[in-house]
Write a protein that holds these residues in place. Structure first.
Motif, mmCIF file in Angstrom:
data_model
loop_
_atom_site.group_PDB
_atom_site.id
_atom_site.type_symbol
_atom_site.label_atom_id
_atom_site.label_comp_id
_atom_site.label_asym_id
_atom_site.label_seq_id
_atom_site.Cartn_x
_atom_site.Cartn_y
_atom_site.Cartn_z
ATOM 1 N N UNK A 39 6.148 3.590 9.257
ATOM 2 C CA UNK A 39 6.660 2.228 9.428
ATOM 3 C C UNK A 39 7.420 1.739 8.196
ATOM 4 N N UNK A 40 7.072 2.266 7.025
ATOM 5 C CA UNK A 40 7.670 1.785 5.773
ATOM 6 C C UNK A 40 8.101 2.956 4.881
ATOM 7 N N UNK A 52 9.594 2.205 1.279
ATOM 8 C CA UNK A 52 8.638 1.810 0.249
ATOM 9 C C UNK A 52 7.915 3.030 -0.321
ATOM 10 N N UNK A 53 7.627 3.994 0.534
ATOM 11 C CA UNK A 53 6.985 5.233 0.092
ATOM 12 C C UNK A 53 7.915 6.000 -0.849
ATOM 13 N N UNK A 54 9.150 6.179 -0.432
ATOM 14 C CA UNK A 54 10.120 6.893 -1.274
ATOM 15 C C UNK A 54 10.344 6.134 -2.579
ATOM 16 N N UNK A 55 10.402 4.814 -2.503
ATOM 17 C CA UNK A 55 10.552 3.997 -3.720
ATOM 18 C C UNK A 55 9.406 4.258 -4.689
ATOM 19 N N UNK A 56 8.173 4.307 -4.187
ATOM 20 C CA UNK A 56 7.029 4.604 -5.043
ATOM 21 C C UNK A 56 7.114 5.994 -5.654
ATOM 22 N N UNK A 57 7.507 6.975 -4.846
ATOM 23 C CA UNK A 57 7.647 8.334 -5.373
ATOM 24 C C UNK A 57 8.731 8.407 -6.443
ATOM 25 N N UNK A 58 9.876 7.770 -6.194
ATOM 26 C CA UNK A 58 10.954 7.793 -7.181
ATOM 27 C C UNK A 58 10.549 7.023 -8.437
ATOM 28 N N UNK A 102 0.828 -1.208 0.000
ATOM 29 C CA UNK A 102 0.000 0.000 0.000
ATOM 30 C C UNK A 102 0.865 1.262 0.000
ATOM 31 N N UNK A 103 1.869 1.296 0.865
ATOM 32 C CA UNK A 103 2.723 2.483 0.978
ATOM 33 C C UNK A 103 3.458 2.734 -0.343
ATOM 34 N N UNK A 104 3.936 1.672 -0.979
ATOM 35 C CA UNK A 104 4.569 1.810 -2.297
ATOM 36 C C UNK A 104 3.557 2.356 -3.311
ATOM 37 N N UNK A 105 2.367 1.798 -3.307
ATOM 38 C CA UNK A 105 1.328 2.235 -4.236
ATOM 39 C C UNK A 105 0.908 3.679 -3.968
#
Length: 160
Positions: A102-103, A106-112, A5-8
């Motif tokens: 918490x993740x 994964x959030x930054x990975x999704x943004x990048x 979810x955080x990645x998405x």
């Protein structure tokens, strides 16, 4: 599923939108077709979240559209609204912030993966001991929303 979810969420804030077709909402992520690994990761994250487990990938020009219909998308993305994201406030809901805390990677990975790029910066320097070659990764992130840029900066700083 929180990591997916955080990645998405990161992908959605960059290259995503929601539309309503009269029956359900359609999530669409428009991704550069030169990066099939990112497209596969996006489709996998969508499949992990939707109850029916389906995501469609269709080519359109130089992009691939990852999409899935589901009535509950606006609950997962309360940032949804009329007009472009850069013209309205983008703030994480408290429960989203707790998940991103918490993740954060994964959030930054999704943004990048949506609005960033990674390059290897190479340069050389002439020193008294001889010529030295250096190479290091460099990241760029561009998003028209100052709120999304602020989230990116905030979570990068939290990770150091």
């Amino acid at each position: 599923m929180p990591r997916e979810y955080v990645y998405l969420l990161g992908l959605y804030l960059g290259d995503g939108n929601l539309t309503y077709n009269g029956r359900s909402y359609q999530l669409r992520l428009t991704l550069d077709s030169r990066y099939p690994t990112i497209i596969a990761a996006a489709a996998s994250a969508v499949r992990a979240l939707v109850p029916h487990g389906r995501a469609h990938v269709r080519p359109r020009g130089g992009a691939d559209i990852v999409e899935a219909g589901w009535i509950d998308w606006p609950l997962l993305f309360p940032q949804h609204g009329r007009g472009p994201k850069h013209s309205r406030a983008i703030v994480l809901a408290a429960w989203q912030g707790a998940l991103v805390d918490k993740h954060p990677r994964d959030f930054i990975r999704g943004l990048i993966h949506s609005d960033g790029c990674r390059v290897v910066n190479r340069f050389s320097v002439d020193l008294s001991s001889g010529r030295r070659e250096y190479a290091y990764p460099r990241y760029f992130f561009t998003n028209r929303s100052s709120d999304v840029r602020g989230l990116f900066i905030d979570y990068c700083e939290r990770l150091g």
